[in-house]
Design a protein around this motif. Structure first.
Motif, PDB file in Angstrom:
ATOM      1  N   LYS A  96       0.887  -1.167   0.000  1.00 34.74           N
ATOM      2  CA  LYS A  96       0.000   0.000   0.000  1.00 34.74           C
ATOM      3  C   LYS A  96       0.922   1.213   0.000  1.00 34.74           C
ATOM      4  CE  LYS A  96      -4.106   1.996   2.120  1.00 34.74           C
ATOM      5  NZ  LYS A  96      -5.130   1.874   3.181  1.00 34.74           N
TER       6      LYS A  96
ATOM      7  N   GLN B 160       0.772   4.405  -0.831  1.00 38.72           N
ATOM      8  CA  GLN B 160       0.343   5.723  -0.369  1.00 38.72           C
ATOM      9  C   GLN B 160      -1.013   5.581   0.319  1.00 38.72           C
ATOM     10  OE1 GLN B 160       0.233   8.537  -3.614  1.00 38.72           O
ATOM     11  NE2 GLN B 160       2.211   7.909  -4.432  1.00 38.72           N
ATOM     12  N   GLU B 161      -1.280   6.472   1.267  1.00 37.66           N
ATOM     13  CA  GLU B 161      -2.579   6.474   1.911  1.00 37.66           C
ATOM     14  C   GLU B 161      -3.663   6.854   0.890  1.00 37.66           C
ATOM     15  OE1 GLU B 161      -2.547   8.937   5.324  1.00 37.66           O
ATOM     16  OE2 GLU B 161      -1.091   7.720   6.415  1.00 37.66           O
ATOM     17  N   GLY B 162      -4.767   6.131   0.931  1.00 38.77           N
ATOM     18  CA  GLY B 162      -5.864   6.383   0.012  1.00 38.77           C
ATOM     19  C   GLY B 162      -5.845   5.524  -1.230  1.00 38.77           C
TER      20      GLY B 162
ATOM     21  N   SER C 127      -5.485   1.798  -3.248  1.00 35.18           N
ATOM     22  CA  SER C 127      -5.833   0.403  -2.998  1.00 35.18           C
ATOM     23  C   SER C 127      -4.570  -0.435  -2.897  1.00 35.18           C
ATOM     24  CB  SER C 127      -6.726  -0.122  -4.124  1.00 35.18           C
ATOM     25  OG  SER C 127      -6.046  -0.041  -5.370  1.00 35.18           O
TER      26      SER C 127
END
Length: 256
Positions: free
Chosen positions: A227, A229-231, A233
């Motif tokens: 994952k 980066q945050e945000g 999938s």
């Protein structure tokens, strides 16, 4: 040299050989019985799962399942505990855990000379990127059952056959304190492993033995997930590994 001394010199070596032979023949008394426990140090391949989180500054990401080939692993010292819940039947347990915390530090901007038109970081003092604030976790557990058999030709030597099941997990996460950072980056992986095992233990004296083993067949399933980066999938990949005559291991242990 008188006759008495000659007799002593002739008989003494034979007596020593008889004692050695008697001790050798009595090594069966050192073999394990129901209720015995064993603890052994092992030297074999590294079955842990380790992974590194990707940089959060990239624009393209790809995932690949981590290698589970035992030939790609490094040698490591481990441990194995056992309990003879019945005569000739032993339950095995083992594993380990590792955790690391990495404190983060903010980025530092460099200096530049405006008269020359140099960009920041190209002058006498470069930019210092932030140190990621992150942590790493890895653990490995396994269990199995072995059936022991006597080797009649060698007293104190027993061979065994059994099955093993294991699970290994690794996680790494990091976040950078800088404007360009896109949040926390996380990577994790796990292995599910099953194998048939054969080996032999030689019980030297009461409470001490040495042994070796190998896996005639092993199957390992791996899943690796990123994952970046945050945000975003998750991005995942998996693999199936089949090995023959894998993971040779030697050990020295204690029985009590």
């Amino acid at each position: 040299m008188n006759i008495k001394r000659l007799l002593i010199l002739a008989v003494a070596p034979m007596m020593c050989l008889a004692v050695v032979a008697q001790n050798h023949n009595n090594r069966d008394q050192y073999t394990p019985k129901k209720g015995d426990f064993t603890v052994a140090a092992t030297l074999g391949y590294n079955s842990y799962a380790n992974i590194t989180a990707p940089s959060g500054l990239l624009t393209d990401y790809e995932a690949a399942a981590l290698s589970t080939n035992w030939t790609d692993k490094k040698m490591m010292v481990g441990f194995e505990a056992g309990w003879f819940f019945k005569d000739r039947w032993k339950l095995n347990l083992g594993g380990g855990l590792n955790f690391t915390n990495n404190p983060g530090y903010a980025a530092k901007e460099g200096t530049y000379d405006s008269s020359t038109g140099d960009e920041a970081g190209d002058g006498s003092v470069p930019n210092y990127r932030a140190v990621g604030d992150g942590s790493s976790l890895a653990f490995n557990v396994f269990t199995g059952v072995d059936r022991y058999f006597d080797v009649k030709a060698v007293s104190g030597l027993m061979w065994y056959a059994g099955v093993r099941a294991g699970f290994a997990y690794g996680q790494n996460q990091v976040k950078y304190d800088e404007p360009e950072s896109m949040g926390k980056s996380v990577a994790e992986t796990y292995n599910l492993r099953g194998s048939f095992t054969i080996g032999a233990d030689y019980f030297l004296v009461q409470g001490l033995y040495v042994g070796c083993q190998i896996d005639p067949f092993t199957y390992t399933y791996n899943t690796t997930t990123l994952k970046p980066q945050e945000g975003l999938s998750n991005l995942s990949a998996d693999s199936h590994n089949f090995s023959l005559l894998a993971a040779p291991t030697v050990k020295i242990g204690f029985k009590f």
